[in-house]
Design an enzyme around this catalytic site. Structure first.
Site, mmCIF file in Angstrom:
data_model
loop_
_atom_site.group_PDB
_atom_site.id
_atom_site.type_symbol
_atom_site.label_atom_id
_atom_site.label_comp_id
_atom_site.label_asym_id
_atom_site.label_seq_id
_atom_site.Cartn_x
_atom_site.Cartn_y
_atom_site.Cartn_z
ATOM 1 N N SER A 1 0.837 -1.188 0.000
ATOM 2 C CA SER A 1 0.000 0.000 0.000
ATOM 3 C C SER A 1 0.883 1.254 0.000
ATOM 4 O O SER A 1 1.740 1.415 -0.874
ATOM 5 C CB SER A 1 -0.969 -0.056 1.188
ATOM 6 O OG SER A 1 -2.005 0.881 1.058
ATOM 7 N N ASP B 1 -8.559 -4.576 -6.376
ATOM 8 C CA ASP B 1 -8.131 -3.810 -5.212
ATOM 9 C C ASP B 1 -8.923 -2.511 -5.100
ATOM 10 O O ASP B 1 -8.902 -1.687 -6.012
ATOM 11 C CB ASP B 1 -6.634 -3.487 -5.333
ATOM 12 C CG ASP B 1 -6.007 -3.050 -4.019
ATOM 13 O OD1 ASP B 1 -6.635 -2.240 -3.301
ATOM 14 O OD2 ASP B 1 -4.903 -3.518 -3.713
ATOM 15 N N HIS C 1 -7.386 -5.922 -0.936
ATOM 16 C CA HIS C 1 -6.267 -4.983 -0.943
ATOM 17 C C HIS C 1 -4.968 -5.776 -0.857
ATOM 18 O O HIS C 1 -4.636 -6.338 0.184
ATOM 19 C CB HIS C 1 -6.406 -4.041 0.242
ATOM 20 C CG HIS C 1 -5.425 -2.910 0.247
ATOM 21 N ND1 HIS C 1 -5.066 -2.223 -0.894
ATOM 22 C CD2 HIS C 1 -4.731 -2.333 1.272
ATOM 23 C CE1 HIS C 1 -4.199 -1.264 -0.574
ATOM 24 N NE2 HIS C 1 -3.970 -1.325 0.728
#
Length: 518
Positions: free
Chosen positions: A230, A457, A487
């Site tokens: 991320s 995602d 994710h």
């Protein structure tokens, strides 16, 4: 940036680790009076890890790994301001589990799990089972980045004020509500300046990347071996740009698009979370009578969710612990469950119960998103998230500009669009200027970096992986695609993704560019 730690704030980046739920001492390596110390030569003292502080989040001290390997914690000194390397120091909290096979050890593998604002010291032990194979040849290492957890943490509002802040109406409908929203944004920024003004100018991603290189040297590694998830991919990209020749084996998963400004990123998130919600609704419909939610089509289910949020906007319902569930908290609770398909049953249950007047589950989910501990204290993930994002980004959208974008954002996402549009103004009152419009991640001459994109995602939409690979440069960014949900991809359950990444990190086998895992 990647996803909302709270939809009140600017488009934020938080990985799903908040649902999975220090430091020891250095050798006292501060410089003596009149003495300049080379921080790259400092020796770390690794000691038993304590339980997390409130700022790091809930939990107990980490349990030993399979085979009995214990987690050890330490602190590393770094300059507060790298422009003044002999000036004031801060301490950064680190955690480590040593490699199982000492004879075949490659070095340290440093993790950043996202946020910005997430504590790596608490996250790595809770997620370590997914990385146990990598521990055969690497010391697994993570850290609380500057401004986070136990590393010179940013503090803004107190717990009582945060309860009110996260409950407030984040989608103003009239002039009075707009003023209240703007006042809330301003009050939050003023509290950050009052309580952490000394740290705010120095918590940005560029300094965090410099910390990574200092960490590499202190740990004794010639190259930085790195696993970024991320926001951690943005941090890794900035590191690769600053130190291309020092990149070792690196993997970026759940990739932030480095070419997008804040507004574009927020709009992309609106579309991404809407897509994830649509996939959830399709799954619910396909299960027929087993699905608890009303609606015979995905659109009907989504329309009912919009209607529920509109009712909550007018009148909150009972939540948990004597608190009420507001529209803002319900939306954050929904967002939290879209990070992983494994959490869809909680979303279904929470929506069903809220529709019947019980908001307890959605409130608990929102609390996890916002970093609220069970005892009512808050971790500092929200404060650190805002501080890092606002010192990184130059953009300062005022409330009028945010209001002008509401229609466009709602067209992209009837459920999340208005929240993310109003959230554009989150840095409007920030007391410290930002650094860039978009980060430079070009890294000519760096070793290959495997960039993993997940087509489903919601927080870091799939297109970002290709943009990151392109910006890293030819023969550096190597794109790997996973056709899935949630994710990130490495911990998705895909044996294809995991084996491909493991082969690179453990054996140096670079995958073919464009490889696809179903």
């Amino acid at each position: 940036m990647a996803t909302p730690s709270a939809l009140r704030a600017p488009a934020l980046a938080a990985s799903v680790v908040v649902l999975l739920s220090l430091a020891g001492c250095s050798d006292g390596g501060g410089k003596k009076d009149g003495e300049k110390q080379d921080l790259t030569t400092q020796k770390l003292t690794w000691e038993e890890c304590p339980a997390p502080t409130a700022a790091q989040g809930e939990g107990t001290k980490p349990s030993p790994l399979p085979g009995g390997t214990a987690w050890k914690c330490a602190t590393m000194e770094a300059p507060r301001d790298y422009a003044k390397p002999d000036g004031e120091r801060i301490e950064l909290a680190l955690i480590r589990a040593e490699a199982a096979d000492k004879d075949k050890r490659i070095g340290s593998l440093i993790f950043n799990f996202g946020g910005p604002g997430g504590s790596g010291v608490t996250t790595l032990p809770s997620a370590a089972k997914d990385y146990e194979k990598l521990r055969t040849r690497y010391d697994l290492v993570s850290f609380d980045p500057r401004g986070v957890g136990r590393s010179a943490p940013v503090k803004c509002q107190d717990d009582k004020a945060l309860d009110a802040y996260y409950a407030e109406d984040a989608t103003p409908d009239d002039a009075a509500e707009e003023k209240a929203y703007a006042d809330g944004v301003k009050a939050y920024a003023e509290a950050c300046q009052k309580n952490s003004g000394k740290e705010l100018p120095y918590v940005g991603t560029t300094n965090a990347a410099k910390d990574l290189d200092l960490m590499r040297q202190v740990l004794g590694d010639e190259k930085l071996h790195y696993f970024g998830i991320s926001y951690g991919t943005e941090l890794g990209g900035v590191y690769a740009h600053l130190y291309p020749k020092r990149v070792g084996r690196a993997v970026f998963d759940a990739v932030v698009d480095p070419t997008q400004k804040t507004e574009q990123s927020s709009l992309g998130q609106a579309k991404g979370f809407q897509l994830a919600l649509n996939n959830f609704a399709k799954d619910c419909v396909a299960r027929g009578d087993d699905c608890k939610l009303q609606g015979s089509t995905p659109k009907e289910i989504e329309d009912n969710i919009v209607a529920l949020l509109q009712r909550l906007d007018k009148k909150p319902i009972p939540g948990a612990g004597g608190r009420e569930l507001t529209q803002s908290q319900a939306t954050n609770g929904i967002v939290q469950t879209l990070y992983s398909k494994e959490f869809w049953p909680y979303l279904e249950q929470g929506l069903d119960e809220a529709d019947g007047g019980n908001g307890a589950l959605l409130l608990v989910l929102a609390d996890a998103m916002n970093g609220r501990n069970q005892d009512g204290t808050y971790s500092n993930i929200g404060a650190a998230n805002a501080a890092i994002n606002c010192v990184d980004s130059k953009e300062r959208y005022d409330l009028a500009y945010a209001k002008s974008k509401v229609a466009e954002f709602k067209a992209a996402s009837p459920v999340f669009g208005d929240f993310l549009a109003w959230g554009l103004s989150g840095c409007s009152s920030w007391p410290v200027p930002g650094q860039w419009e978009t980060p430079d991640v070009s890294a000519p001459g760096a070793a290959p970096i495997v960039v993993v994109g997940n087509t489903g995602d919601p927080a870091t939409p799939y297109e970002g992986a290709r943009k990151m690979a392109e910006q890293l440069g030819k023969d550096v960014g190597v794109e790997l695609t996973y056709k899935g949900e949630g994710h990130g991809a490495y911990n998705s359950g895909s044996t294809c993704v995991k084996s491909t990444v493991d082969d690179y990190l453990l054996e140096g086998k670079v995958p073919a560019a464009g490889k696809v895992c179903e």
